[in-house]
Scaffold this motif. Structure first.
Motif, PDB file in Angstrom:
ATOM      1  N   VAL A 162      -7.600   2.721  -1.050  1.00 46.99           N
ATOM      2  CA  VAL A 162      -6.190   2.414  -0.837  1.00 46.99           C
ATOM      3  C   VAL A 162      -5.564   2.026  -2.177  1.00 46.99           C
ATOM      4  CG1 VAL A 162      -4.539   0.942   0.381  1.00 46.99           C
ATOM      5  CG2 VAL A 162      -6.662   1.642   1.514  1.00 46.99           C
TER       6      VAL A 162
ATOM      7  N   ILE B  93      -3.512   6.359   0.668  1.00 46.62           N
ATOM      8  CA  ILE B  93      -4.951   6.244   0.842  1.00 46.62           C
ATOM      9  C   ILE B  93      -5.559   7.597   0.523  1.00 46.62           C
ATOM     10  CG2 ILE B  93      -4.738   6.692   3.335  1.00 46.62           C
ATOM     11  CD1 ILE B  93      -7.233   4.917   3.688  1.00 46.62           C
TER      12      ILE B  93
ATOM     13  N   ALA C 148       0.852  -1.200   0.000  1.00 51.09           N
ATOM     14  CA  ALA C 148       0.000   0.000   0.000  1.00 51.09           C
ATOM     15  C   ALA C 148       0.881   1.240   0.000  1.00 51.09           C
ATOM     16  CB  ALA C 148      -0.919  -0.018   1.214  1.00 51.09           C
TER      17      ALA C 148
ATOM     18  N   LEU D 261      -3.661   3.625   7.666  1.00 52.26           N
ATOM     19  CA  LEU D 261      -3.200   2.250   7.446  1.00 52.26           C
ATOM     20  C   LEU D 261      -2.269   1.842   8.568  1.00 52.26           C
ATOM     21  CD1 LEU D 261      -2.398   2.513   3.626  1.00 52.26           C
ATOM     22  CD2 LEU D 261      -4.419   1.474   4.675  1.00 52.26           C
TER      23      LEU D 261
END
Length: 517
Positions: A264, A237, A234, A326
């Protein structure tokens, strides 16, 4: 191999199954194959060409195909000739192990004639097998195919050659899901080994391994390989939307909840599923809640890499921010969401008109336009769809709709405009109107100077206090003006007699003023 063409004689009538075909004389049909040798890897195309007795192409004719010994498999048993009189089907071996020879036969009716043609072909058995299927990387969990990376797949075959080609096809679970590609997808080979390129397109976000299957077309021969795929990381976001962007206080009767969505993304800016996201409010002013409470909420992204959370308003108007974070520490906040009062406030409710005084006392149909500006107690425009009702003590309110309640829309935030027309039912001179007052000066024949009266005008009760102050100030100004005028008119004047005509009289003060109150 021999070519057999049979032609029936006689008949000049048209074929009801194939109109507009000229069948005078003898019709004909020729049959050809794209290859005299048919294998599972290399099927042949069977072509039937039809002609009328006049040599024209016989279009719209149904042609039936079959094989004499049943060793061949046809893609269709019948075909319709096109405008060029051509009908085609595909011929393959009945099985990959079938060998020998057979004959394909075509039959058609052109008018009253039945024409038939045939063509022989040979069959070569396919004895190819897959001996191995390997990959340069991804064969163990310690060295997976990197996210969005690629690897080379190698397929080794036996039993293939120039006289025994084989069609090899590869696929996988990720390829079927659209999250990986294999290039080429299939190919016909006569040598071994064969190389393919596997490329990941984010499949590691949902699967840790991908099963690759290699097969030889027309046979049951196949082989599988498991590939380990790395999961993408990731990267960020982002806030997607708040729907609706404005909610209203609890108890207002309007919308009090909004769905806030985040997404995300990985390093390639592709949506990333199966990621844990923690969502929380930055303030709880007035009793704001998230998913019905005030504690942080944890959600997992869906296949589109998105998470959503429900925010409910409280009892205080305020901007609302939702924080999404996250586990790696990457975070963001929402925007565009606010809690508004929603209900119109009397203090911020205004009515204005285009013309202050229309000529409508004894004339019907004179129109005037009135505009409402409605805002809540925070001076923010009320939401579109707020109903505004009108009433008038004289004339007629002309509505754009059939119902007497107008809704705020199409005129900007918190604005509504209607038209009024003068008509019968006018208020009388001495009729008292509720609410806001106005000063009217109507001089009468016996009315003395300085006498004016305040007649209340149309308006609202809450405006009465301000109106009375306005009236008092106005009356004071009028009385002051009248007092000054009266002083000029009522000032005592000296009457000095003429000594020549009235020598015996002295000075006197005229008791009667020239003006009056």
């Amino acid at each position: 191999m021999a070519l057999l063409a049979l032609a029936a004689c006689g008949g000049g009538s048209s074929n009801p199954k194939a109109p507009d075909n000229d069948t005078d004389g003898a019709a004909s049909m020729t049959l050809s194959l794209s290859s005299g040798t048919v294998t599972a890897a290399s099927p042949a195309t069977v072509t039937a060409r039809l002609k009328t007795a006049a040599g024209k192409s016989a279009s719209g004719v149904v042609v039936s195909f079959s094989t004499t010994n049943g060793n061949g498999s046809l893609s269709a048993e019948t075909a319709l000739s096109d405008e060029d009189g051509v009908a085609t089907v595909t011929l393959s071996p009945a099985s990959s192990t079938t060998a020998g020879a057979d004959t394909v036969v075509a039959t058609a009716e052109i008018g009253d004639e039945t024409v038939t043609a045939s063509k022989g072909f040979s069959l070569v058995a396919t004895n190819s097998t897959i001996t191995s299927l390997t990959a340069d990387s991804g064969t163990s969990s310690g060295s997976p195919v990197s996210a969005y990376g690629q690897t080379v797949l190698t397929v080794s075959l036996s039993g293939v050659g120039t006289t025994a080609p084989a069609t090899l096809a590869l696929t996988s679970s990720c390829v079927a899901a659209g999250k990986a590609t294999i290039s080429p997808a299939s190919t016909t080979v006569t040598t071994s080994p064969v190389y393919f390129t596997y490329k990941d397109e984010g499949c590691g976000a949902t699967l840790s391994t991908d099963t690759v299957t290699a097969s030889i077309s027309g046979t049951t021969v196949s082989s599988t390989l498991g590939l380990f795929i790395g999961s993408p990381t990731a990267n960020n976001i982002v806030f997607v939307s708040a729907s609706p962007e404005t909610i209203y206080l609890q108890g207002s009767g309007l919308t009090t909840s909004s769905t806030v969505v985040f997404q995300v993304n990985d390093r390639s800016d592709n949506p990333l599923p199966n990621q844990s996201v923690t969502l929380s409010l930055t303030t709880f002013t007035g009793g704001l809640t998230i998913q019905g409470g005030q504690s942080a909420v944890t959600r997992t992204t869906d296949d589109d890499g998105q998470v959503s959370v429900l925010v409910n308003s409280g009892t205080v108007p305020t901007p609302v921010r939702v924080t999404a974070a996250l586990a790696s520490g990457v975070s963001t906040v929402s925007s565009n969401l606010a809690v508004a009062v929603g209900l119109p406030s009397q203090l911020n409710f205004s009515l204005s008109q285009d013309t202050l005084n229309i000529e409508g006392y004894n004339i019907d149909g004179t129109t005037n336009t009135y505009t409402i500006y409605a805002a809540d107690r925070s001076a923010n425009p009320v939401p579109a769809g707020t109903t505004i009702s009108f009433w008038a003590e004289g004339g007629q309110v002309a509505f754009e709709r059939t119902d007497p309640a107008q809704r705020l829309d199409r005129l900007g935030d918190g604005q509504l405009r209607v038209a009024g027309a003068a008509s019968r039912g006018r208020p009388g001179h001495d009729r008292r109107l509720r609410g806001r007052g106005r000063v009217v000066h109507r001089p009468r024949r016996r009315q003395r100077l300085g006498q004016h009266r305040a007649v209340p005008g149309p308006g609202r009760r809450h405006e009465g206090q301000a109106v009375r102050r306005h009236v008092r100030r106005f009356v004071r100004r009028v009385r002051l003006a009248d007092r000054r005028r009266c002083q000029r008119l009522c000032r005592p004047q000296l009457d000095l007699p003429d000594p020549a005509t009235d020598p015996g009289r002295g000075r006197r003060l005229d008791p009667e003023p020239s003006g009056h109150l």
